[in-house]
Design a protein around this motif. Structure first.
Motif, short mmCIF file in Angstrom:
data_model
loop_
_atom_site.label_atom_id
_atom_site.label_comp_id
_atom_site.label_asym_id
_atom_site.label_seq_id
_atom_site.Cartn_x
_atom_site.Cartn_y
_atom_site.Cartn_z
N ASP A 147 -5.37 1.64 -1.79
CA ASP A 147 -6.44 0.96 -0.85
C ASP A 147 -6.90 -0.21 -1.87
O ASP A 147 -7.22 -1.31 -1.46
N ARG A 148 -7.51 0.28 -3.04
CA ARG A 148 -8.16 -0.41 -3.96
C ARG A 148 -7.46 -1.58 -4.53
O ARG A 148 -7.75 -2.84 -4.77
N ARG A 205 0.76 -1.22 -0.01
CA ARG A 205 0.09 0.10 -0.05
C ARG A 205 0.93 1.34 0.04
O ARG A 205 0.68 2.09 -0.64
N GLU A 211 -5.87 6.61 -2.03
CA GLU A 211 -7.34 5.95 -2.36
C GLU A 211 -7.19 4.77 -3.30
O GLU A 211 -7.67 3.69 -3.17
#
Length: 351
Positions: free
Chosen positions: A283-284, A270, A280
């Motif tokens: 995270d996905r 991450r 963002e």
């Protein structure tokens, strides 16, 4: 006037058109760089162009079914009512060429003439557009007579547009063809040659230059890189932007591959992805990667038991029945089971 090439969809990159040209040369066919138009049909190369006889008075045909639900591009006109020298005019012509498979030459002439009158009425641009339509057809007729360039380009190069496999002879032949074609354009289209084809010619010449650079053994890596960068900087703005976007995507995919190969923990992954694409997105990405890893671990367990079943020497129908049950056990979702079956087939083909 029945022309040899229907309109093509908007291209993601004109260098893809260069690859189409190379492929056409390999097939000993006349190359026609894909025209851009609002009609969504890819260009084809036909061996003949037929122009309606002078003085023909055909009935205006109904609007072709393949163009139903679409609108012809607007012809650009200046304040004096004259036709503006823009690519839009060629887009207008190419739009109607998508219907040449269902209209005969006179019907096509009539349809184009009708639409010119509807858009331009009695403005001077109407006569200019009609004359240009005829000149455009004469150009394409002459283009079909231009001898196809003999090529020895590998299928991989023809398909991918890469230049590493193009010999110096190919580059020379390609450039000769481009120059001869440019001569025809100037002859038949005069001042309209630039608005119709200027950007595409610029891209094709850059393609040829890249081919020469790729085959020049005397260049150092630094000089090769410098020349390629210079060519890229001289491309039309739109094409340059597309190439830059593609390069950024390639760099991103390469970075992702490096991150995956490190087998990092979710937190470490991450952190690295966030530096490239933001928190963002990271995270996905990590969530999807964890799902992928879990699926692969499950498949590995399944594959170990699958191999045990296959080692038992069962009759084919009995073995398949057990494998179906095994896949259902590990992959309750039909889509996952189908995916696993596909991977099994790939693994079997490798042995």
């Amino acid at each position: 006037m029945s022309l040899s090439n229907p309109a093509g969809g908007k291209r993601r990159s004109l260098f893809m058109g260069a690859a189409v040209m190379v492929a056409a040369i390999c097939a000993a066919a006349i190359y026609w760089l894909a025209p851009a138009s609002t009609a969504a049909a890819m260009p084809t190369v036909a061996p003949a162009v037929i122009i309606a006889a002078a003085g023909a008075d055909p009935a205006t045909p109904a609007w072709p079914q393949m163009l139903q639900g679409t609108a012809a591009p607007l012809l650009p006109v200046n304040l004096q009512g004259r036709l503006e020298r823009k690519r839009d005019v060629r887009d207008f012509f190419d739009y109607f060429l998508t219907a040449q498979s269902v209209l005969n030459p006179r019907q096509l002439d009539a349809l184009v003439g009708q639409q010119i009158k509807l858009q331009l009425g009695g403005k001077p641009a109407a006569g200019e557009a009609a004359a240009l339509w005829e000149n455009y057809g004469a150009y394409l007729a002459a283009l079909t007579q231009l001898a196809a360039v003999p090529g020895n380009i590998s299928p991989a190069v023809a398909a991918g547009g890469a230049t590493a496999g193009i010999s110096a002879v190919d580059a020379a032949s390609l450039q000769s063809f481009v120059e001869q074609r440019a001569g025809l354009r100037r002859r038949f289209l005069a001042e309209w040659s630039g608005p119709f084809f200027g950007e595409e010619d610029q891209v094709m010449l850059a393609f040829v230059a890249r081919a020469r650079i790729a085959q020049d053994k005397t260049l150092s890596e630094a000089e090769r890189k410098r020349r390629l960068q210079e060519i890229a900087q001289n491309l039309p703005p739109g094409e340059r932007a597309v190439e830059q976007q593609e390069q950024q995507q390639q760099q991103w995919f390469a970075a992702v591959d490096r991150i995956r190969q490190q087998n990092l923990s979710p937190d470490a992954m991450r952190t690295q992805v966030a530096e490239l694409k933001g928190a963002e997105f990271a995270d996905r990405f990590v969530a999807q990667e964890q799902q992928n890893r879990a699926w692969q671990a499950n498949y590995d367990q399944y594959a170990a038991q699958r191999d045990q079943v296959q080692a038992q020497g069962l009759a084919p129908q009995d073995q398949e029945a057990q494998l179906v049950q095994l896949r259902a056990k590990f992959f309750p979702k039909p889509g996952d089971a189908l995916h696993a079956s596909g991977l099994d087939q790939i693994a079997q083909a490798r042995h």
